[in-house]
Design a protein around this motif. Structure first.
Motif, short mmCIF file in Angstrom:
data_model
loop_
_atom_site.label_atom_id
_atom_site.label_comp_id
_atom_site.label_asym_id
_atom_site.label_seq_id
_atom_site.Cartn_x
_atom_site.Cartn_y
_atom_site.Cartn_z
N PRO A 107 30.53 -5.17 -45.06
CA PRO A 107 31.30 -6.46 -44.58
C PRO A 107 32.05 -7.09 -45.78
O PRO A 107 31.32 -7.16 -46.91
CB PRO A 107 30.55 -7.14 -43.54
N ILE A 108 33.05 -7.50 -45.62
CA ILE A 108 33.94 -8.27 -46.65
C ILE A 108 32.98 -9.25 -47.04
O ILE A 108 33.24 -9.79 -48.37
CB ILE A 108 35.33 -8.53 -46.13
N TRP A 109 32.35 -10.10 -46.14
CA TRP A 109 31.84 -11.38 -46.73
C TRP A 109 30.66 -10.89 -47.59
O TRP A 109 30.56 -11.95 -48.44
CB TRP A 109 31.32 -12.08 -45.60
N LYS A 110 29.95 -9.69 -47.73
CA LYS A 110 29.06 -9.58 -48.58
C LYS A 110 29.51 -9.26 -50.06
O LYS A 110 29.17 -9.57 -51.05
CB LYS A 110 28.20 -8.37 -48.31
N TYR A 111 30.96 -8.67 -50.02
CA TYR A 111 31.67 -8.36 -51.32
C TYR A 111 32.06 -9.59 -51.83
O TYR A 111 31.91 -10.06 -53.12
CB TYR A 111 32.75 -7.70 -51.01
N ILE A 112 32.57 -10.65 -51.12
CA ILE A 112 32.92 -12.00 -51.78
C ILE A 112 31.43 -12.73 -52.18
O ILE A 112 31.71 -13.43 -53.09
CB ILE A 112 33.48 -12.74 -50.31
N THR A 113 30.63 -12.60 -51.43
CA THR A 113 29.23 -13.15 -51.81
C THR A 113 28.83 -12.64 -53.20
O THR A 113 28.49 -13.46 -54.15
CB THR A 113 28.24 -13.14 -50.87
N VAL A 114 28.91 -11.31 -53.25
CA VAL A 114 28.34 -10.67 -54.60
C VAL A 114 29.12 -11.30 -55.87
O VAL A 114 28.82 -11.60 -56.85
CB VAL A 114 28.40 -9.28 -54.50
N ILE A 115 30.62 -11.07 -55.68
CA ILE A 115 31.58 -11.40 -56.53
C ILE A 115 31.45 -12.87 -56.88
O ILE A 115 31.63 -13.25 -58.13
CB ILE A 115 32.88 -11.22 -55.88
N PHE A 116 31.15 -13.88 -55.91
CA PHE A 116 31.09 -15.23 -56.25
C PHE A 116 29.79 -15.48 -56.91
O PHE A 116 29.96 -16.31 -58.13
CB PHE A 116 30.98 -16.11 -54.89
N MET A 117 28.77 -14.82 -56.75
CA MET A 117 27.54 -15.13 -57.47
C MET A 117 27.46 -14.84 -58.85
O MET A 117 27.09 -15.34 -59.76
CB MET A 117 26.21 -14.58 -56.63
N LEU A 118 27.98 -13.47 -58.93
CA LEU A 118 28.27 -12.96 -60.31
C LEU A 118 29.15 -13.70 -61.11
O LEU A 118 28.91 -13.94 -62.42
CB LEU A 118 28.48 -11.48 -60.15
N GLY A 119 29.96 -14.18 -60.65
CA GLY A 119 31.12 -14.88 -61.55
C GLY A 119 30.63 -16.23 -61.82
O GLY A 119 30.70 -16.72 -62.64
N LEU A 120 29.88 -16.89 -60.90
CA LEU A 120 29.44 -18.21 -61.02
C LEU A 120 28.60 -18.15 -62.24
O LEU A 120 28.37 -18.99 -63.24
CB LEU A 120 28.61 -18.74 -59.69
N CYS A 121 27.55 -17.16 -62.11
CA CYS A 121 26.34 -17.00 -63.14
C CYS A 121 26.98 -16.67 -64.54
O CYS A 121 26.73 -17.19 -65.40
CB CYS A 121 25.41 -16.03 -62.75
N ALA A 122 28.15 -16.02 -64.72
CA ALA A 122 28.71 -15.22 -65.81
C ALA A 122 29.51 -16.66 -66.47
O ALA A 122 29.40 -16.89 -67.49
CB ALA A 122 29.71 -14.27 -65.63
N LEU A 123 30.03 -17.31 -65.52
CA LEU A 123 30.63 -18.61 -66.34
C LEU A 123 29.72 -19.63 -66.67
O LEU A 123 30.01 -19.91 -67.99
CB LEU A 123 31.41 -19.50 -64.93
#
Length: 614
Positions: free
Chosen positions: A6-22
């Motif tokens: 589902p799309i919410w899982k894509y958003i969650t993964v992208i958000f978590m990886l982006g936040l940690c990378a930042l």
């Protein structure tokens, strides 16, 4: 169809990886050699000093990157360690002993990233270099202070109850009360036993009661002395600008202090060794100061001096110990004169209320007491401390005081501010001494970082190659998750305020890299089993992830529990290892199960696939 995300899982993964990378990004910018100027005991660093510091460096032709003012401190960023040493000597000579001038390392994080709260990982002493102190609390002074407080309390309580006594005196670690008649002694014994359950009250033959602390209470006094000193030492360490100092209890009487990044050992010792306390006493207005100066000090009084050398006769009885102060601030009274507002804890407020009630209109002195270690030692081999007392303020008690009161009669707003800072910093409950000192040079820390990074890099490359060769396309997915796992660990370690990376912590990262790939190995092998049993590629992926999940979860939960136990009972390096281990377990579960599943579904999910490259 199977294996669609589902799309919410894509958003969650992208958000978590982006936040940690930042938040992992600040670790790439490194650190600057710096000199920090902090407020002294009687001085405060102000914004106006920035230009003076800059001009001093320019006049001496000392290159610098920047001169910054923040949190009542000035930070001078310098290009290298040699320039840092020259700058420290220049500023130390210019400012003298009125300010603390210390060398340290300052993160070179860009302003935009700092505004988002981005900071690099805090490195431990073994990686960053710095100083390590093992300090011992003088428990005899702590117990002596507690017994002295009981002497004053016994006098007040017995007087309130109408129980007449001859004298209340301190003898060793106990209090003796001498009475006039046996019936009064009997009543006093009943009263004291009911009101002081943590003391042993014994009757002697000569109309004397002896009160001493129980072993449980003595243990509480020792424990409180260590905890109070830890709190004050943390406040003092802030003057050195250490990003993540380690101040913790070791054993019953000792405190470990580790200051990563500090390169000026002498300045650190100067601040930590400044063991001091405060108390409040009444001024003896009946005694003759001139006779006291000549050596004829009245009984029950003591002659002390102000900072200007003015003699003042004080009563020996202490009204209140400074350890009861929980907050202090300076302001102006209704007439525009400076004052210091003080807040006490409940015990201190009750004590101050009782004593001040009968002393309205009388002058009260604030006494600063400093303990300095001598070269002599006692029978147990411990340093003997020399006690220096100094009157820093005399004010009149205007009314009955309670948990909140004010000190007036202060000459200037600057003096009020300095006194408030001193009171707010707290008072050591007992003197401390440095019994062990170790210095870890920056070169050793740099070597440890390089060796640790080599271990992580080599281990990571070996695992990446194995996964790529053995699992082909699915190995690429696992490798992406593995790299994401390392970035997430770095990001989370940078976000957590109390997390510090140590050499054992780097070992924990290497271990979690292996654990992360182990989870993918379990999943991929289950997918292979499902394919061998004749399931379609979509079914194999679905059942492979589902069937491996419980095994992975059980293994990681047991390891996480072991990490929690290590964190709870361990100290120093053990805690560093357990922190990275637990963080690594959480991130590896996320990347190995959720991130890889999202990628696999993105590549192969919902499609007619005849063969999987696994």
């Amino acid at each position: 169809m199977l294996n669609q995300t589902p799309i919410w899982k894509y958003i969650t993964v992208i958000f978590m990886l982006g936040l940690c990378a930042l938040y992992a990004l600040p670790n790439l910018y490194g650190e600057d050699h710096a000199v920090q100027i902090s407020s002294g005991r009687d001085t405060a660093v102000t914004l106006s000093m920035v230009d003076d510091v800059r001009n001093s460096l320019e006049t001496a032709n000392i290159p610098f990157k920047a001169v910054e003012f923040a949190d009542e401190r000035i930070l001078v960023r310098l290009p290298d360690s040699d320039t840092q040493l020259v700058a420290r000597e220049n500023l130390d000579k210019k400012l003298g002993d009125e300010y603390f001038v210390a060398m340290n390392l300052a993160p070179d994080t860009p302003d935009w990233l700092e505004n988002l709260g981005g900071t690099p990982m805090k490195l431990g002493l073994d990686l960053r270099g710095g100083v390590h102190f093992l300090m011992e609390v003088d428990m005899n002074s702590a117990i002596d202070s507690a017994v002295g407080g009981i002497v004053d309390e016994f006098r007040d309580r017995l007087r309130e109850e109408g129980l007449r006594y001859r004298t209340v005196r301190k003898t060793g670690n106990s209090v003796e009360v001498v009475f006039r008649a046996p019936d009064v002694l009997e009543s006093a014994q009943f009263f004291l036993r009911n009101n002081y359950p943590d003391m042993v009250i014994d009757e002697r033959d000569d109309l004397t009661l002896r009160a001493s602390f129980t072993e449980v209470r003595l243990a509480e006094i020792r424990d409180y002395a260590v905890k109070q000193n830890i709190t004050i030492i943390r406040n003092r360490v802030n003057q050195l600008g250490v990003a993540e100092p380690l101040v913790q209890k070791q054993g019953a009487e000792r405190i470990v202090v580790q200051l990563p990044g500090i390169q000026d050992t002498a300045k650190a010792k100067e601040i930590l060794n400044a063991t001091a306390t405060l108390n409040f006493r009444l001024v003896d207005e009946t005694g003759d100061v001139r006779d006291a100066v000549a050596g004829r000090v009245p009984a029950g009084s003591e002659l002390l001096y102000t900072r200007d050398g003015q003699p003042i006769l004080l009563k020996s009885q202490i009204m209140l110990e400074g350890s009861h102060i929980i907050d202090a601030g300076n302001s102006m009274d209704e007439n525009g004169f400076p004052q210091v507002n003080i807040n006490l804890d409940s015990q201190g407020g009750s004590r101050m209320s009782q004593v001040s009630r009968d002393n309205v209109g009388k002058p009260m002195a604030t006494v600063f007491i400093e303990f300095k270690a001598t070269d002599e030692r006692d029978a147990e081999g411990k340093l003997i401390f020399e006690k220096n007392e100094e009157i820093i303020n005399v004010a009149t008690i205007q009314t009955q005081l309670g948990s909140s009161f004010r000190i007036t009669g202060i000459d200037s707003a600057g003096e009020a501010r300095d006194l408030a800072l001193l009171l707010r910093a707290g008072a050591l409950i007992a003197p401390i001494q440095i019994v062990e000192e170790r210095t870890v040079g920056p070169s050793l820390g740099k070597e440890n970082i390089e060796l640790g990074m080599q271990a992580i890099t080599y281990g990571l490359i070996a695992v990446l190659l194995f996964m790529l060769v053995y699992y082909q396309a699915f190995g690429v997915v696992a490798n992406f998750a593995l790299l994401a796992n390392v970035i997430m660990i770095a990001g989370i370690m940078s976000m957590i305020p109390g997390a510090t990376l140590t050499l054992p912590g780097m070992a924990g990262i290497v271990l979690t890299v292996g654990m992360a790939v182990d989870a993918n190995v379990l999943i991929f092998e289950r997918i292979r089993e499902e394919l061998r049993e004749g399931r379609s590629p979509q079914q194999a992926i679905h059942f492979g992830y589902d069937n491996a999940f419980s095994t992975i979860l059980d293994a990681n939960i047991t390891t996480f529990i072991a990490g929690m136990i290590l964190f709870a009972v361990g100290t120093g390096p053990i805690k560093g290892f357990s922190i990275t281990l637990m963080i690594g377990i959480v991130t590896s579960m996320f990347t190995a199960i959720i991130v890889t599943r999202v990628l696999v579904n993105l590549i192969w999910g919902g499609k007619r696939v005849k063969k999987l490259a696994i």
